[in-house]
Design an enzyme around this catalytic site. Structure first.
Site, PDB file in Angstrom:
ATOM      1  CD  GLU A   1     -21.446  34.955  -0.424  1.00 44.16           C
ATOM      2  OE1 GLU A   1     -20.499  34.399  -1.004  1.00 44.16           O
ATOM      3  OE2 GLU A   1     -21.854  36.089  -0.731  1.00 44.16           O
TER       4      GLU A   1
HETATM    5  C1  TNX Z   1     -21.384  34.835  -4.525  1.00 45.93           C
HETATM    6  S1  TNX Z   1     -24.055  33.822  -5.235  1.00 45.93           S
HETATM    7  C2  TNX Z   1     -22.346  35.732  -4.085  1.00 45.93           C
HETATM    8  C3  TNX Z   1     -22.272  37.133  -4.525  1.00 45.93           C
HETATM    9  C4  TNX Z   1     -21.075  37.388  -5.400  1.00 45.93           C
HETATM   10  C5  TNX Z   1     -20.881  36.228  -6.358  1.00 45.93           C
HETATM   11  C6  TNX Z   1     -19.788  36.434  -7.349  1.00 45.93           C
HETATM   12  C7  TNX Z   1     -24.357  34.496  -3.935  1.00 45.93           C
HETATM   13  C8  TNX Z   1     -25.624  34.146  -3.349  1.00 45.93           C
HETATM   14  N1  TNX Z   1     -23.466  35.354  -3.389  1.00 45.93           N
HETATM   15  O1  TNX Z   1     -22.262  37.988  -3.415  1.00 45.93           O
HETATM   16  O2  TNX Z   1     -21.289  38.563  -6.095  1.00 45.93           O
HETATM   17  O3  TNX Z   1     -20.609  35.080  -5.596  1.00 45.93           O
HETATM   18  O4  TNX Z   1     -19.782  35.424  -8.336  1.00 45.93           O
END
Ligand code: TNX
Length: 509
Positions: A305
């Site tokens: 992300e």
């Molecule tokens: C996605 S899974 C994220 C996290 C959040 C989560 C909540 C991932 C690699 N990144 O930053 O906490 O969703 O479910």
């Protein structure tokens, strides 16, 4: 019903044979090199027997529980045998880890702990059914990830979670140590990471961080249970805490404001040439100090992300981040987005967090890591994310809303149990999969009781998918699993582990 979770590769109940009775003479017999495993079993059984069985380095007699380490153990091996008859209990393995996993199986065949002060069964009344188990894991990596950033959890809380996970033969604890909302691991050469960066968490709940001594306690406690800790430093996005602590890590040289919200994707390390010296020094110092705290073979560098990093900067930064991590001698793990990089270090592992039906680029990015010689940890969010709400469980321990509902949530125990890791991405089969992992993100979980409520019972499904053989006809028998989960409920109650009494499990009263 008595049963073992995760289901052993082979288990045969000898229904016509008499069970084993723990009697006054019963000892736990083990050679000096595996004495600690025997002593841990003895301590645990104190809460069942009301006394501690003696541990002896001696030849086993009738009525003993014996732990025998055979020759020829391969590193990392965990296979074992467990034979119970009315003449004794014999546990055998070629590795200490295998002996320990066997004691976790035995523990589930024995009664749950009783509450302090409750009357204990009389000595000869504690029985173990006659059974032969021959067991080995399907996957080498069976993890749980705990997010200690969004909310911070004290060392004692983490140790308690480790104890509850070990029973299920989980062998990896991945700690998500840094994110926008906080930096939780002391780095001596960059003290404000935990100074300024450690002071915040989601919703103003206060900060916290682990000193190196704290972290060593977690690593040691896990190691005693043959669990490897995988530290994650999430880069180049999810870095607001670091960016708030050190102005020189920002594009413009200005420190960011501390952040206590839940939306992510806005922060990034800088790829600008004028920040290169600071950024590379930061990467190399952090990786070196974290690697020094890590006896295990892996460093997790995040990579997810990074929505505010341009594509070109992302490639540049991932290359520098993974090089800094690999320079410590550790193998690199990253969320599957790192597959965008064509120059990953040898043996880099992708952690897939897409859905059972891969969306967007998730399958392509994961495959890119495999094509470069790496393997995959499967964490499909719609079944393996423990922070997604339980289906059919309105009441939460603290009365506030617990758990998220993205990823096709809520998730039922049945969903968590019904998937097959090799069926998600074409070309990523048994050989390409290192294992499975269930993450627990803690945006909504403020206490360890909240964490446990979200983790149990669903983690049992992920533990079984990771350990037990692939079902021959492809389908898992949910009712049979649910009956074994029900008997775990008694153990969770006895250990004081919070769990959600989800629908579809015949929980014992
Ligand atoms: C996605 S899974 C994220 C996290 C959040 C989560 C909540 C991932 C690699 N990144 O930053 O906490 O969703 O479910």
């Amino acid at each position: 019903m008595t049963g073992i979770v995760p289901a052993p590769a082979s288990i045969e109940f000898h229904t016509t044979s008499a069970p084993f009775r723990i009697v006054d003479e019963t000892r736990i017999v083990a050679a000096a090199d595996v004495h600690a495993i025997a002593a841990a079993l003895a301590r645990d059984l104190r809460t069942v027997l009301g006394r501690e069985l003696p541990v002896a380095d001696a030849t086993a007699r009738e009525a003993d529980i014996s732990l025998v380490l055979h020759d020829g153990g391969e590193a990392g091996g965990e296979s074992y045998t467990l034979d119970v008859s009315d003449r004794g209990i014999a546990i055998g393995s070629a590795t200490p880890a295998g002996l320990y996993r066997a004691t976790c199986s035995l523990r589930q065949l024995l009664p749950a702990r009783t509450a302090a002060g409750a009357s204990k069964p009389s000595v000869g009344d504690v029985v173990v059914p006659a059974v032969s188990v021959a067991d080995a894991p399907r996957f080498a990596y069976r993890g749980v990830m705990l997010d200690v950033v969004r909310h911070f959890f004290a060392v004692e809380d983490v140790l308690r979670l480790i104890d509850a996970l070990a029973v299920l033969k989980i062998n990896i604890l991945h700690l998500h140590l840094t994110d926008d909302q906080g930096w939780r691991i002391r780095v001596d050469s960059w003290p404000e990471l935990t100074g300024i960066g450690g002071s915040t968490s989601v919703g103003g709940a206060g900060g916290g961080f682990y000193t190196k001594a704290d972290y060593a306690r977690i690593v040691d406690h896990a190691a005693e249970r043959f669990i490897t800790v995988v530290p994650e430093i999430d880069l180049p996005g999810h870095t607001n805490a670091a960016l708030s602590a050190y102005p020189e890590l920002n594009h413009d040289g200005v420190a960011r404001e501390p952040y206590e919200g839940v939306e992510v994707g806005f922060s990034s390390l800088s790829a600008r040439p004028e920040r290169a010296e600071a950024t590379d020094r930061f990467l190399s110092d952090v990786m070196r100090e974290v690697a020094e705290l890590t006896p295990g073979p892996w460093l997790h560098i995040g990579g997810d992300e990074s929505m505010s990093t341009t594509a070109a900067d992302y490639l540049d930064l991932v290359q520098r981040i993974t090089s800094a991590a690999a320079a410590t001698g550790k193998s690199v793990i990253g969320w599957h987005e790192i597959g965008a990089s064509p120059s990953l270090p040898v043996g880099t592992i992708a952690q897939y967090w897409g859905y059972l039906e891969p969306q967007d680029d998730a399958a392509r990015l994961t495959t890119s890591v495999v094509v470069q010689g790496g393997r995959v940890i499967m964490s499909p969010a719609d079944v393996a994310y423990l922070d997604i709400q339980h289906a059919g469980s309105p009441s939460t321990p603290d009365g506030y809303e617990l758990g998220l509902d993205w990823a096709n949530g809520p998730t039922s125990l049945e969903d968590a149990y019904a998937w097959e890791p090799t069926a998600i991405i074409d070309g990523i089969g048994e050989q390409q999969i290192l294992g499975v992992e269930a993450p627990i993100w803690t945006e909504t979980a403020r206490t360890i009781a909240d964490v446990e409520f979200l983790v149990f019972p669903r983690v049992a499904a992920i533990a079984e998918i990771g350990w037990s053989p692939r079902p021959r006809d492809g389908a898992r028998d949910h009712d049979e699993f649910a009956a074994r989960v029900a008997s775990l409920g008694a153990h969770w109650r006895g250990a004081g582990t919070v769990y959600c009494a989800v629908d579809g499990v015949p929980w014992e009263a």
